[in-house]
Design an enzyme around this catalytic site. Structure first.
Site, PDB file in Angstrom:
ATOM      1  N   GLY A   1       0.779  -1.362  -0.091  1.00 49.19           N
ATOM      2  CA  GLY A   1      -0.051  -0.007   0.142  1.00 49.19           C
ATOM      3  C   GLY A   1       0.803   1.262  -0.013  1.00 49.19           C
TER       4      GLY A   1
ATOM      5  N   CYS B   1     -25.751 -12.301 -21.725  1.00 52.65           N
ATOM      6  CA  CYS B   1     -25.394 -13.558 -21.205  1.00 52.65           C
ATOM      7  C   CYS B   1     -26.289 -14.184 -19.915  1.00 52.65           C
ATOM      8  CB  CYS B   1     -23.912 -13.773 -20.446  1.00 52.65           C
ATOM      9  SG  CYS B   1     -23.619 -12.982 -19.171  1.00 52.65           S
TER      10      CYS B   1
ATOM     11  N   CYS C   1     -22.603  -7.371 -19.558  1.00 52.90           N
ATOM     12  CA  CYS C   1     -21.370  -7.376 -18.425  1.00 52.90           C
ATOM     13  C   CYS C   1     -20.434  -6.605 -18.971  1.00 52.90           C
ATOM     14  CB  CYS C   1     -20.916  -8.921 -18.433  1.00 52.90           C
ATOM     15  SG  CYS C   1     -22.107 -10.080 -17.918  1.00 52.90           S
TER      16      CYS C   1
ATOM     17  N   CYS D   1     -18.213 -12.678 -20.327  1.00 57.06           N
ATOM     18  CA  CYS D   1     -19.691 -12.761 -20.694  1.00 57.06           C
ATOM     19  C   CYS D   1     -19.679 -13.714 -22.039  1.00 57.06           C
ATOM     20  CB  CYS D   1     -20.075 -11.142 -21.392  1.00 57.06           C
ATOM     21  SG  CYS D   1     -21.758 -10.973 -21.739  1.00 57.06           S
TER      22      CYS D   1
ATOM     23  N   CYS E   1     -27.505  -9.532 -17.218  1.00 55.07           N
ATOM     24  CA  CYS E   1     -26.939  -8.976 -18.557  1.00 55.07           C
ATOM     25  C   CYS E   1     -27.801  -9.353 -19.636  1.00 55.07           C
ATOM     26  CB  CYS E   1     -25.560  -9.970 -18.513  1.00 55.07           C
ATOM     27  SG  CYS E   1     -24.812  -9.767 -20.121  1.00 55.07           S
TER      28      CYS E   1
END
Lengths: 315, 236, 262
Positions: free
Chosen positions: A37, A249, A271, A277, A246
């Site tokens: 970080g 899909c 998606c 997808c 979606c």
């Protein structure tokens, strides 16, 4: 070195950057991994694309890539947008690597806005293109002051943005670049990925590297590291969700892009991860808009998807 | 409470002169070698013609002026505090709890309602708001200040009304030591009578007082003793 | 936590000097401040008032001398002998700093409520509801319209901004507040209201304050004690009314006699 010497025909060194630069970047990456970080400064080079187009991510990839790697590059979750295609082609050319659109097959995945839907595994490396590495910058313009805040772990200021969000919208609204605390020590901006993807950073099997070219900073989340999204006790962290599935899909769980279809307000949700997808449609899943509505194109569409999935690894 | 044989105020060898640095460092002597003891229940009236230094002496007792010689000891929590040498926080504590001062002029933050101004010394001493309000209203009523004025700031009041607000701000507390500089100067006979009564009540409670009163009638009604400042006039 | 004696000094300054190169901004300043006391620092522009305030509030290390503060964690300690981290923590937890220009003391890009709540966040509060409730409470205490809590400070008037800044500097219960010309930019009618507000808050919270001002009137009404500065030197120091009514130093006499009467 052998690789560089072999390619006498090439106008550039292997993977574009010279070896000294790559060493310098690798040292910065090692330090970043050692202090999860923490933003490590590095000598960011001029790249053949403008700042803001992924110069940080490209330099990190160039420093770690080898001929055995399989490279995937996405932009907004999609493999087929101009930027993704160009950067993928760049590394295919300068680093002689195989490229893919399938998350599972890639060893290095370069991204700006998304973490793929398919779970990441050990050995995979995510490389993020970061526009602004400093999460506190919007609230505190002085670099000297933000550095002191990181050094002394004074992160109260970051809650100002959450406070403002709750005051204005009744919930923590921030969508992308949502601040996280890494290993309960350093505050980090996870690039502009949607907060939907934040939980995927927590205890991830993969290594995540973040590069900011203009700001000349590298930071990292090593595998199996705690990553906690900031929140209030009475307004806990939540990810986005959609009522719609979606259109192509039928997936209900994925991160969706909204697509405006006409001037009458019709729209669809798909998606954002195009490879995910496509995989689902190949596996037989179909959304409410697959196969109709776009009648004339439906056949052609399916073919393209099948092709992409069948090809799998591009040479 | 201090015993009767111990004075509330003990002034020893007090001297005061002013040095005017911007006028060639001219020195203006006022008084020298003043010694005075005031006991609980006494009201000492400072006498002497104008310009003899009565107000200067009174202000020196309050530590408003800085004397150049001698000491002023005030009995505070049964101990003598030399107000001319005490650290600032102690002087402020003496003023807050022991010694009140009614000046000739009302000097307050503008635009604050009269009632709030009178409540303030009580709030500063930790009295709760409801009780402070009640006591402030009582003293203002005693001083015949019409209740229609209580919510107004005193800036627009007449001289007499302002002076009564000034008295109320001090008399609302029961200080063991009171210094009064012409408290009745701009009051009519009726109000003067009220103030005299308040002062005598305070003295009966054991308050030690030092005051300046030009009005002979008032002086006779309140004084237990006169002290002639003119006898201590310092030579130039 | 160290038990701090309530009758000891809260702040103790010992022979503080500060030089900018060869120029002396503060020379040999020493004083003590206790809880509940308000100290005024007066003097003309360039006399070293603000430099002194910056040294006392830990923003500027003095060239020599000590600034001892009785903090909850460390007891009476020279703040410049502490680490920067500890000094910042004292500043965050136990001090307030009111700037002359509210724009220097506020975050203009976040709402008024967020400005007031910020010190709580900085000191570890992570509960929105608690912060919101206390911010609303402080809006009311400094007489700001609570309906405007989500407005940006730039939509507030100068007087409102200054009240916002005062709320922001008191909400976390500091023991010492520094104020640099707190009523400087305000018109006279707003000034009076603000002076009364500050006095009441200081009295109710029992805190100590150091107020830098060049306005003798403000000093007289707010400060218990005065420090008069001229060319970096403290030329006079005493009870406010004594310094103003019986000034001993030539400069103070000039300062007092220069005040305009209305």
């Amino acid at each position: 070195m052998t690789i560089a010497n072999q390619s006498n025909r090439r106008a550039y060194n292997y993977a574009y950057l010279d070896e000294q630069t790559k060493r310098m970047v690798r040292r910065a990456i090692l330090k970043a991994i050692a202090i999860p970080g923490y933003q490590v400064p590095f000598g960011s080079r001029e790249m053949p694309v403008p700042y803001g187009w992924g110069t940080g991510g490209i330099q990190l990839t160039a420093a770690i890539i080898g001929p055995d790697d399989v490279y995937k590059c996405i932009d907004q979750g999609a493999d087929d947008t101009t930027n993704a295609v160009s950067i993928r082609r760049f590394f295919a050319r300068v680093a002689d690597v195989a490229t893919t659109e399938r998350t599972q097959d890639a060893s290095i995945i370069q991204t700006r806005h998304r973490i793929p839907e398919a779970p990441l595994g050990p050995g995979q490396i995510m490389v993020y293109q970061v526009p602004q590495p400093e999460p506190l910058r919007g609230l505190e313009p002085r670099e000297t002051e933000t550095r002191a805040m990181h050094a002394y772990e004074e992160y109260g200021l970051q809650y100002l943005s959450l406070y403002e969000s709750v005051a204005a919208f009744g919930r923590i609204a921030g969508g992308a670049g949502y601040p996280v605390l890494v290993d309960e020590r350093y505050l980090m901006s996870p690039s502009p990925i949607p907060k939907f993807d934040n939980p995927k950073l927590h205890q991830s099997e993969a290594l995540h590297l973040f590069g900011a070219g203009r700001e000349k900073r590298v930071y990292a989340v090593p595998p199996h590291t705690d990553v906690r999204s900031l929140d209030f006790e009475d307004y806990p962290f939540e990810v986005q969700s959609w009522d719609e599935v979606c259109g192509l899909c039928g997936c209900g769980e994925s991160y969706k892009d909204e697509v405006i279809l006409d001037d009458a307000g019709n729209r669809m949700f798909v998606c954002s991860d195009s490879a995910y997808c496509g995989d689902r449609r190949v596996a037989g899943h179909a959304g409410p808009m697959a196969g109709h509505a776009l009648d004339g194109l439906a056949t052609g569409d399916d073919n393209t998807d099948d092709d992409a999935a069948a090809v799998g690894i591009e040479a | 409470m201090h015993q009767n044989d111990q004075p509330a105020i003990r002034i020893t060898g007090l001297g005061k002169s002013f040095t005017l640095h911007n006028q060639g460092a001219a020195v203006v002597p006022v008084f020298a070698d003043v010694s005075l003891e005031v006991r609980s229940g006494e009201c000492v009236v400072l006498a002497g013609a104008s310009g003899m230094g009565k107000s200067t002496l009174l202000r020196s007792i309050y530590a408003n002026y800085l004397p150049c010689a001698g000491s002023v000891e005030i009995s505070h929590d049964s101990q003598f505090v030399d107000i001319t040498r005490a650290p600032p926080h102690l002087v402020l504590d003496v003023r807050r709890r022991t010694m009140g001062y009614v000046s000739q002029f009302l000097r307050v933050i503008p635009r604050i309602p009269t009632l709030a101004l009178v409540m303030e010394p009580l709030l500063e001493n930790g009295v709760d708001a409801a009780e402070a309000r009640e006591r402030a209203e009582t003293i203002l009523t005693k001083l015949n200040l019409p209740s229609t004025l209580w919510q107004l700031p005193p800036a627009t009041f007449s001289g007499g009304e302002q002076q009564r607000v000034n008295i109320a701000r001090v008399m609302v507390r029961e200080y063991p030591v009171l210094l009064l500089d012409e408290p009745t100067a701009s009051l009519d006979a009726a109000n003067r009578g009220t103030v005299v009564a308040l002062m005598n009540e305070a003295r009966a409670r054991g308050t030690a007082m030092v005051g300046i009163f030009h009005d002979e009638i008032v002086r006779e009604q309140v004084a237990t003793r006169l002290f002639d400042v003119a006898r201590h006039r310092a030579a130039a | 936590m160290t038990q701090v004696q309530s009758d000891g000094p809260l702040l103790s300054v010992k022979s503080l000097h500060h030089y900018f190169g060869p120029l002396a901004a503060c020379r040999n300043v020493s004083f003590e401040l206790r809880r509940g006391e308000i100290l005024g620092i007066v003097g003309e522009s360039g006399s070293g008032k603000t430099t002194l305030l910056r040294c006392l509030s830990g923003q500027l290390a003095p060239t020599s001398g000590e600034v001892l503060f009785a903090s909850r964690r460390h007891g009476l300690t020279d703040i410049f002998a502490l680490s920067e981290q500890d000094r910042r923590r004292i500043s965050r937890e136990e001090w307030g700093y009111v700037h002359q220009n509210p724009r220097d003391g506020l975050r203009m890009r976040v709402s008024g409520g967020a400005n007031v709540a910020e010190p709580m966040m900085m000191n570890g509060t992570r509960h929105y509801g608690q912060m919101r409730a206390l911010s609303l409470d402080w809006f009311a205490r400094v007489e700001l319209d609570t309906a405007r809590i989500d407005n940006k400070p730039r939509t507030f008037s100068g007087g409102m901004q200054q009240r916002l800044q005062i709320a922001r500097n008191l909400i976390h219960g500091p023991s010492l507040v520094f104020m640099d010309e707190p009523t400087g930019g305000l018109d006279v009618s707003v000034q009076a209201r603000l002076l009364d507000l500050m006095r009441a808050l200081v009295r109710d919270m029992g805190l100590a304050a150091i107020i830098v001002t060049h306005d003798i009137g403000v000093a007289r009404l707010l400060a218990d004690r005065l420090l008069v500065m001229k060319s970096g030197d403290v030329v006079e120091h005493g009870l406010t009314d004594q310094v103003l009514d019986d000034p001993q130093h030539g400069y103070t006499q000039l300062l007092v006699s220069s005040v305009l009467q209305i």
